[in-house]
Design a protein around this motif. Structure first.
Motif, PDB file in Angstrom:
ATOM      1  N   TYR A  38      -6.572   8.355   0.635  1.00  0.00           N
ATOM      2  CA  TYR A  38      -6.812   7.367  -0.243  1.00  0.00           C
ATOM      3  C   TYR A  38      -6.944   6.062  -0.078  1.00  0.00           C
ATOM      4  N   VAL A  48      -8.546   3.036  -2.056  1.00  0.00           N
ATOM      5  CA  VAL A  48      -9.399   2.114  -2.739  1.00  0.00           C
ATOM      6  C   VAL A  48     -10.432   1.043  -2.538  1.00  0.00           C
ATOM      7  N   ARG A  50      -5.299  -6.692  -7.819  1.00  0.00           N
ATOM      8  CA  ARG A  50      -5.095  -7.091  -6.254  1.00  0.00           C
ATOM      9  C   ARG A  50      -3.476  -7.238  -6.375  1.00  0.00           C
ATOM     10  N   SER A  95      -0.588  -6.259  -8.389  1.00  0.00           N
ATOM     11  CA  SER A  95       0.012  -5.696  -7.815  1.00  0.00           C
ATOM     12  C   SER A  95       1.360  -6.249  -7.204  1.00  0.00           C
ATOM     13  N   ASP A 108      -7.500  -0.742   1.887  1.00  0.00           N
ATOM     14  CA  ASP A 108      -7.587  -1.104   0.659  1.00  0.00           C
ATOM     15  C   ASP A 108      -9.245  -0.810   1.620  1.00  0.00           C
ATOM     16  N   ILE A 126     -10.391   5.828  -4.881  1.00  0.00           N
ATOM     17  CA  ILE A 126     -10.296   4.793  -6.310  1.00  0.00           C
ATOM     18  C   ILE A 126     -11.048   3.451  -6.359  1.00  0.00           C
ATOM     19  N   VAL A 171     -12.030   0.475  -8.905  1.00  0.00           N
ATOM     20  CA  VAL A 171     -11.465  -0.278  -9.678  1.00  0.00           C
ATOM     21  C   VAL A 171     -12.530  -1.124  -9.918  1.00  0.00           C
ATOM     22  N   ASP A 198     -11.293   6.248 -10.830  1.00  0.00           N
ATOM     23  CA  ASP A 198     -11.280   4.536 -11.246  1.00  0.00           C
ATOM     24  C   ASP A 198     -10.995   4.125 -12.871  1.00  0.00           C
ATOM     25  N   THR A 199     -10.831   2.989 -12.840  1.00  0.00           N
ATOM     26  CA  THR A 199     -10.432   1.865 -14.044  1.00  0.00           C
ATOM     27  C   THR A 199     -10.702   1.385 -14.255  1.00  0.00           C
ATOM     28  N   THR A 228      -4.052  -1.792 -14.848  1.00  0.00           N
ATOM     29  CA  THR A 228      -5.030  -1.568 -13.709  1.00  0.00           C
ATOM     30  C   THR A 228      -4.362  -1.070 -12.714  1.00  0.00           C
ATOM     31  N   VAL A 235      -3.513   2.842 -10.783  1.00  0.00           N
ATOM     32  CA  VAL A 235      -3.657   2.600  -9.372  1.00  0.00           C
ATOM     33  C   VAL A 235      -2.445   3.237  -8.762  1.00  0.00           C
ATOM     34  N   ARG A 236      -1.207   2.403  -8.235  1.00  0.00           N
ATOM     35  CA  ARG A 236      -0.597   3.053  -7.411  1.00  0.00           C
ATOM     36  C   ARG A 236      -0.190   4.231  -8.400  1.00  0.00           C
TER      37      ARG A 236
END
Length: 266
Positions: free
Chosen positions: A15, A17, A40, A43, A64, A96, A98, A234-235, A251, A255-256
């Motif tokens: 994955y 992001v 970020r 998070s 990332d 993914i 953002v 996506d968000t 958000t 993602v998590r």
């Protein structure tokens, strides 16, 4: 600053992001370009363990990428971003994104082999063009339909008369309420969350807030149910200047949770 838990290298990651700070066509509130860095940061306050999935994202191959370059020409930016997403997909990574404004989703679904697009949104986003641009945040679903994809729009409550008419006439547009969302009907969807699908009480800091939205619980349940089948996620539309961080924390949590529920890891 990296997204929490995204500490693996690119080669081993399943994955990836990526921030996508496009903020070119916003028609009500500007400022979505600041969201990736703020997400970020948010998070880092979250636990990396998700109890409902019984998984810790630190134990899932997760990387990332940093931010995808964005500039004021939305079409050119989308074409560039599509190439980045396609490279991730070709390397067997689940992308993914953002955002940034909702236009970044076009790069997302065009860069994957998605058989359908599921969009959680207060708006239909089916305009042919808006304010002179076919790559406006108000045209995202229309571009997906024109690509020949089946588009499922969940939670919409705002649109023009023409958009409602187009939705009713198009064989590729499927309007859904959250209680009519059936994950089993999707094979390989691209999933997009415009945060304005939430009621503004849960996330006031979005680009175009709309009353009568759903709760975070309803949205999270839907995303979690689709995550194992999704080829991309996506968000978008968090707008930090207009809230106290609520949208950024939502958000980051989305993602998590997407990573935790999509993965077969522990």
């Amino acid at each position: 600053m990296r997204f929490a838990g995204a500490d693996d290298g690119y080669d081993e990651a399943d994955y990836v992001v990526a921030g996508y700070p496009l903020d070119a066509t916003a028609s009500f509130r500007k400022g979505t370009r600041f969201a990736p860095s703020r997400v970020r940061e948010a998070s880092r306050s979250l636990e990396t363990y998700v109890r409902e999935a019984d998984r810790d994202v630190r134990n899932i191959p997760f990387y990332d990428y940093g931010d995808i370059d964005a500039w004021n020409d939305a079409r050119e930016t989308v074409e560039f971003g599509q190439g980045v997403v396609a490279e991730l997909s070709d390397d067997a990574k689940t992308p993914i994104i953002v955002g940034g404004e909702h236009t970044v989703s076009v790069a997302g679904f065009r860069g994957t082999d998605a058989s359908s697009v599921v969009i959680f949104d207060a708006h239909l986003d089916l305009k042919e063009e808006f304010e002179g641009s076919a790559y406006s945040h108000a045209c995202v679903a229309r571009r997906a339909v024109e690509d020949g994809r089946d588009v499922y729009i969940v939670g919409a409550r705002e649109a023009s008369r023409d958009e409602w008419g187009y939705a009713e006439e198009s064989r590729n547009v499927h309007l859904r309420s959250f209680d009519r969302l059936m994950p089993a009907e999707f094979d390989a969807p691209y999933v997009s969350v415009d945060l304005d699908v939430l009621d503004p009480g849960y996330a006031p800091g979005v680009g175009t807030p709309v009353p009568r939205g759903v709760s975070t619980d309803v949205l999270f349940d839907a995303v979690r149910s689709l995550a194992p089948r999704a080829v991309g996620f996506d968000t978008v539309e968090a707008c930090p200047a207009y809230g106290a961080g609520e949208a950024e924390f939502v958000t980051a949590s989305l993602v998590r949770d997407f990573v935790a529920f999509a993965s077969d890891g522990d």
